[in-house]
Design an enzyme around this catalytic site. Structure first.
Site, short mmCIF file in Angstrom:
data_model
loop_
_atom_site.label_atom_id
_atom_site.label_comp_id
_atom_site.label_asym_id
_atom_site.label_seq_id
_atom_site.Cartn_x
_atom_site.Cartn_y
_atom_site.Cartn_z
N SER A 5 -4.15 35.82 -24.10
CA SER A 5 -3.00 35.43 -23.28
C SER A 5 -1.71 36.00 -23.86
O SER A 5 -0.67 35.96 -23.21
CB SER A 5 -2.90 33.90 -23.19
OG SER A 5 -2.88 33.33 -24.48
N GLU A 13 -15.41 35.33 -25.16
CA GLU A 13 -15.63 34.79 -23.82
C GLU A 13 -17.11 34.94 -23.47
O GLU A 13 -17.69 36.01 -23.66
CB GLU A 13 -14.76 35.52 -22.79
CG GLU A 13 -13.35 35.01 -22.82
CD GLU A 13 -12.53 35.43 -21.61
OE1 GLU A 13 -13.10 35.92 -20.61
OE2 GLU A 13 -11.31 35.25 -21.67
N GLU A 67 -13.06 25.88 -20.47
CA GLU A 67 -11.83 26.10 -19.68
C GLU A 67 -12.08 25.83 -18.20
O GLU A 67 -13.01 26.39 -17.59
CB GLU A 67 -11.33 27.55 -19.88
CG GLU A 67 -10.04 27.81 -19.10
CD GLU A 67 -9.25 29.03 -19.54
OE1 GLU A 67 -9.67 29.72 -20.49
OE2 GLU A 67 -8.20 29.29 -18.93
O1 KIV Z 1 -6.15 33.49 -24.49
C1 KIV Z 1 -5.98 32.26 -24.45
O2 KIV Z 1 -4.87 31.74 -24.53
C2 KIV Z 1 -7.18 31.43 -24.33
C3 KIV Z 1 -6.99 29.95 -24.19
C4 KIV Z 1 -6.51 29.60 -22.85
C5 KIV Z 1 -8.21 29.20 -24.57
O3 KIV Z 1 -8.25 31.94 -24.30
#
Ligand code: KIV
Length: 279
Positions: free
Chosen positions: A45, A113, A178
């Protein structure tokens, strides 16, 4: 003392619930550590939240490494988890190579993932001793998967339960859930013996993770699964506009923000200037 994967695993039985936040830079890492957060996640993210990318698929291993290094310098106690970005674990060999890189750069573990074909990669990496956190449910790296709650129908619910079990069997020490309905994530949490960390997965997980910009109030959109604890965006704008106004109106800097020089030095420097002008 640094938290280890064993410290986190035991919390499933002993509590308290595990706390995880995304973390992308050194000052935030210092602060999170000081506040006592258990896990700092350098999530992919980072791409959409910090780098201005339009898609997490644009995030590279080099991007994660850059931010991971900064976080690792600041996280003296928290467990540092590096997120394996899109394309970084396409084969078992690539997964291990990139996981090794993350560990060399200061990660305490990696997150992968987890759709079906990731299980063998989790096994390959975890069997070398690298702590691996699985991630099921809504997996943003999956092409074409829209942001939606996963596991509402029998097929996907069964698949998620199976993926959770297979992740544990493959050696994952923890698992992010998630956007999964609360009752399904409760069932998963009760079925497996590794801790579950929820985001949009209800109250019964062994811990929770949030994107730090969401809880601080920097994100424009507040998702149902998030809670805005403050309006840091407003606070930052107030500070920045005050600074602009102070500079433009001569209120900053003041004498207090300036340093002094003995009068005779400044006189000598200015007389040198005068003599230079004459020659
Ligand atoms: O990349 C991220 O922030 C995540 C979280 C939402 C678990 O994978």
């Amino acid at each position: 003392m640094k938290l280890t994967k064993d410290d986190l695993i035991v919390r499933k039985k002993t509590g308290p619930k595990i706390t995880m936040l995304t973390s992308y830079d050194y000052p935030t890492a210092l602060l999170l550590d000081k506040c006592g957060i258990d896990v700092q996640l350098i999530g992919d993210s980072v791409g959409t939240n910090m780098l201005g990318y339009t898609d997490v698929a644009q995030v590279t291993v080099a991007d994660i490494v850059h931010h991971l290094r900064a976080v690792a310098r600041g996280a003296k106690k928290s467990f540092v988890l590096g997120d394996m970005p899109f394309g970084s674990f396409n084969t078992r060999e690539l997964a291990l190579k990139n996981a090794d890189t993350f560990m060399d750069e200061g990660a305490d573990g990696v997150k992968i993932e987890t759709e079906k074909d990731a299980i063998e990669k989790i096994y390959h990496v975890a069997s070398t001793g690298i702590p691996v956190c699985a991630h099921i449910g809504y997996t943003p790296q999956t092409p074409g998967l829209s942001v939606s709650v996963q596991g509402k129908d029998i097929e996907r619910a069964t698949e998620l339960l199976r993926l959770a079990k297979e992740s544990e069997e493959a050696g994952a020490f923890m698992i992010v859930l998630e956007l999964i309905p609360e009752k399904l994530s409760k069932l998963i949490t009760e079925t497996i013996s590794i801790p579950t960390i929820g985001i949009g997965a209800g109250r019964y997980c062994d811990g929770q993770v949030q994107v730090i910009l969401d809880i601080l109030g920097f994100s424009e959109k507040i998702f149902r699964h998030a809670k805005k604890y403050a309006d840091a965006s407003q606070l930052f704008s107030d500070v920045i506009t005050s600074y602009i106004s102070d500079v433009q109106n001569g209120y900053f800097p003041t004498e207090k923000n300036s340093s002094t020089i003995p009068e005779e030095i400044i006189e000598k420097v200015s007389s040198l200037l005068d003599s230079n002008k004459r020659t």
